[in-house]
Motif scaffolding. Structure first.
Motif, mmCIF file in Angstrom:
data_model
loop_
_atom_site.group_PDB
_atom_site.id
_atom_site.type_symbol
_atom_site.label_atom_id
_atom_site.label_comp_id
_atom_site.label_asym_id
_atom_site.label_seq_id
_atom_site.Cartn_x
_atom_site.Cartn_y
_atom_site.Cartn_z
ATOM 1 N N LEU A 154 77.497 68.488 -103.190
ATOM 2 C CA LEU A 154 76.112 68.655 -102.362
ATOM 3 C C LEU A 154 75.619 67.262 -101.953
ATOM 4 O O LEU A 154 75.781 66.283 -102.509
ATOM 5 N N PRO A 155 75.014 67.243 -100.753
ATOM 6 C CA PRO A 155 74.755 66.053 -100.148
ATOM 7 C C PRO A 155 73.424 65.533 -100.643
ATOM 8 O O PRO A 155 72.517 66.166 -100.652
ATOM 9 N N ILE A 156 73.432 64.298 -100.624
ATOM 10 C CA ILE A 156 72.225 63.413 -100.759
ATOM 11 C C ILE A 156 72.073 62.889 -99.309
ATOM 12 O O ILE A 156 72.464 61.901 -98.655
ATOM 13 N N VAL A 157 71.149 63.370 -98.621
ATOM 14 C CA VAL A 157 70.805 63.338 -96.950
ATOM 15 C C VAL A 157 72.075 63.713 -96.312
ATOM 16 O O VAL A 157 72.275 64.903 -95.821
ATOM 17 N N ASP A 158 72.995 62.682 -96.049
ATOM 18 C CA ASP A 158 74.285 63.094 -95.419
ATOM 19 C C ASP A 158 75.504 62.585 -95.950
ATOM 20 O O ASP A 158 76.545 62.488 -95.342
ATOM 21 N N LYS A 159 75.393 62.442 -97.329
ATOM 22 C CA LYS A 159 76.528 62.057 -98.125
ATOM 23 C C LYS A 159 76.765 62.744 -99.332
ATOM 24 O O LYS A 159 75.692 62.707 -100.283
ATOM 25 N N PRO A 160 78.014 63.378 -99.495
ATOM 26 C CA PRO A 160 78.269 64.237 -100.850
ATOM 27 C C PRO A 160 78.006 63.162 -102.223
ATOM 28 O O PRO A 160 78.426 61.982 -101.981
ATOM 29 N N THR A 161 77.648 63.873 -103.293
ATOM 30 C CA THR A 161 77.461 62.825 -104.185
ATOM 31 C C THR A 161 78.468 62.327 -104.667
ATOM 32 O O THR A 161 78.596 61.193 -105.016
ATOM 33 N N ILE A 162 79.826 63.004 -104.476
ATOM 34 C CA ILE A 162 81.138 62.476 -105.139
ATOM 35 C C ILE A 162 81.380 61.299 -104.239
ATOM 36 O O ILE A 162 82.118 60.271 -104.502
ATOM 37 N N GLN A 163 81.120 60.913 -103.017
ATOM 38 C CA GLN A 163 81.239 60.034 -101.860
ATOM 39 C C GLN A 163 80.665 58.685 -102.685
ATOM 40 O O GLN A 163 81.110 57.654 -102.676
ATOM 41 N N PHE A 164 79.349 58.793 -103.151
ATOM 42 C CA PHE A 164 78.610 57.734 -103.681
ATOM 43 C C PHE A 164 79.601 57.465 -105.010
ATOM 44 O O PHE A 164 79.714 55.889 -105.041
ATOM 45 N N ILE A 165 80.058 58.077 -105.652
ATOM 46 C CA ILE A 165 80.918 57.570 -106.793
ATOM 47 C C ILE A 165 82.242 56.901 -106.421
ATOM 48 O O ILE A 165 82.499 55.905 -107.057
ATOM 49 N N VAL A 166 82.869 57.580 -105.385
ATOM 50 C CA VAL A 166 83.989 56.934 -104.819
ATOM 51 C C VAL A 166 83.591 55.377 -104.385
ATOM 52 O O VAL A 166 84.468 54.550 -104.686
ATOM 53 N N LEU A 221 80.764 60.199 -113.868
ATOM 54 C CA LEU A 221 80.465 61.284 -113.448
ATOM 55 C C LEU A 221 79.681 61.451 -112.233
ATOM 56 O O LEU A 221 78.702 60.514 -112.097
ATOM 57 N N GLY A 222 79.717 62.687 -111.515
ATOM 58 C CA GLY A 222 78.977 62.762 -110.196
ATOM 59 C C GLY A 222 77.509 63.236 -110.465
ATOM 60 O O GLY A 222 76.662 62.984 -109.530
ATOM 61 N N ASP A 223 77.226 63.285 -111.756
ATOM 62 C CA ASP A 223 75.611 63.605 -112.060
ATOM 63 C C ASP A 223 74.757 62.566 -112.225
ATOM 64 O O ASP A 223 73.625 62.824 -111.874
ATOM 65 N N ASP A 224 75.153 61.547 -112.212
ATOM 66 C CA ASP A 224 74.601 60.424 -112.234
ATOM 67 C C ASP A 224 75.019 59.518 -111.067
ATOM 68 O O ASP A 224 76.123 58.821 -111.026
ATOM 69 N N LEU A 225 73.942 58.995 -110.216
ATOM 70 C CA LEU A 225 74.334 57.823 -109.269
ATOM 71 C C LEU A 225 73.386 56.826 -109.743
ATOM 72 O O LEU A 225 72.303 56.680 -110.346
ATOM 73 N N MET A 226 74.186 55.522 -109.515
ATOM 74 C CA MET A 226 73.253 54.258 -109.890
ATOM 75 C C MET A 226 72.903 53.342 -108.795
ATOM 76 O O MET A 226 74.046 53.083 -108.048
ATOM 77 N N ASN A 227 71.571 52.812 -108.750
ATOM 78 C CA ASN A 227 71.179 51.874 -107.773
ATOM 79 C C ASN A 227 71.773 51.950 -106.326
ATOM 80 O O ASN A 227 72.349 51.256 -105.677
#
Ligand code: UTP
Length: 313
Positions: free
Chosen positions: A39-51, A138-144
């Motif tokens: 599921l994206p945050i605006v235009d980026k899937p949450t897993i991409q933030f994690i990677v 975990l993809g549930d938590d995005l940081m900073n």
């Protein structure tokens, strides 16, 4: 008696495991056919933030544990020749750069056949990890996600380089929310924000919680966790809980907790997901200014509605 059984030669932390095989029931029906990590945050899937956090932290190899909806995740990080060719022909070089950024990463995939819990998902990484320390993200938590701070994963790796021990990220949460988390019973600080831990308790009753320091989605673990997970019985929710395995690991070797004081975005929760979308959207170069105007106008409208309601009463 606890002992530090880590070999004297420190091992570099090179590997990350990203469990993405949960059912994502809080986001149904959106998660019926795709993993919630897509599921994206605006235009980026949450897993991409994690990677991205993993790569910024110096991680070289990443294993994603997938469930039934694995294809979109694999495709997202694979090259898409047709799309790239089309963007190239149309001179859309900025978009092409964005698309290419998600490829050329050392990514591996493994399937968790049944969602038996986070501990069981991590156990699937045993062969990939081997005899090395590793991180679980975990993809549930995005940081900073809007700042330039040192990633939390990098902080955990820095701790490991000093202690050679497992270190779990924790954060203060409102007392009434502790029953949603794994919680630690801290036993003094070894340095600022790094705690010795007496006990790890999964989802304690609010009245019985040993502290308000809750486990959040970043773990640095020694490979001995796999021996524990092999024999871990199901716990809360009838799932094989990673927290229960960490509690048992803590009985044989030292496990620390690192207190995170930055900004955490709980994207595993509907309201948290929307809040994250707004905050990230406000910083977004294309939509930030317009979104801000929209929010200001909306807030005026809502406060007018509120004052009308008060007058009626
Ligand atoms: P959650 O506890 O958030 O569970 O998992 P969930 O099923 O994904 O979500 P809800 O509560 O039903 O909405 C925490 C993390 O562990 C992974 C999830 O993908 C998520 O990243 N997980 C959980 C697995 O990989 N396998 C499991 O069996 C359970």
């Amino acid at each position: 008696m606890k002992q530090n059984i880590i070999p004297t030669k420190a091992r570099k932390v090179r590997k990350a495991v990203i469990p993405a095989a949960g059912l994502g029931t809080r986001f149904l029906p959106a998660t019926k056919a795709i993993a919630k990590e897509m599921l994206p945050i605006v235009d980026k899937p949450t897993i991409q933030f994690i990677v991205e956090e993993a790569l910024k932290s110096g991680i070289e190899d990443i294993l994603i544990v997938t469930g039934k909806a694995k294809r979109p995740i694999e495709d997202h990080f694979d090259s898409n020749i047709e799309l790239e060719q089309n963007l190239l022909e149309k001179g859309k070089t900025e978009l092409l750069k964005l698309v290419e950024e998600t490829t050329d990463i050392n990514l591996h995939f493994i399937r968790q056949s049944h969602p038996k819990g986070l501990g069981h998902a991590v156990l699937q990484a045993k062969a990939f990890v081997g005899n090395e320390p590793f991180v679980v993200m975990l993809g549930d938590d995005l940081m900073n996600i809007t700042g330039n701070e040192t990633p939390l994963t990098k902080d955990l790796i820095n701790d490991y380089e000093k202690t050679h021990a497992s270190t779990i990220a924790v954060m203060k949460v409102p007392h009434d929310d502790v029953d949603k988390y794994g919680v630690i019973d801290p036993n003094g600080e070894v340095s600022k924000g790094l705690y010795n831990v007496e006990r790890f308790v999964e989802k304690p009753n609010v009245d019985e919680a040993p502290s308000d320091l809750a486990i959040i989605g970043r773990y640095l673990l020694t490979p001995e966790i796999f021996d524990v997970l092999e024999t871990q019985v199901p716990g809360a929710g009838n799932e094989i809980q990673l927290t229960d395995a960490i509690e048992r690991l803590n009985k044989t070797q030292r496990v620390f907790a690192h207190e995170f004081t930055g900004k955490r975005y709980d994207v595993g929760d509907k309201l948290g997901f929307v809040e994250t979308t707004i905050e990230y959207g406000l910083e977004h170069p294309q939509i930030g200014a317009n979104l801000k105007n929209y929010i200001i106008e909306k807030a005026k409208e809502l406060s007018q509605d509120d004052s009308k309601n008060i007058t009626k009463k």
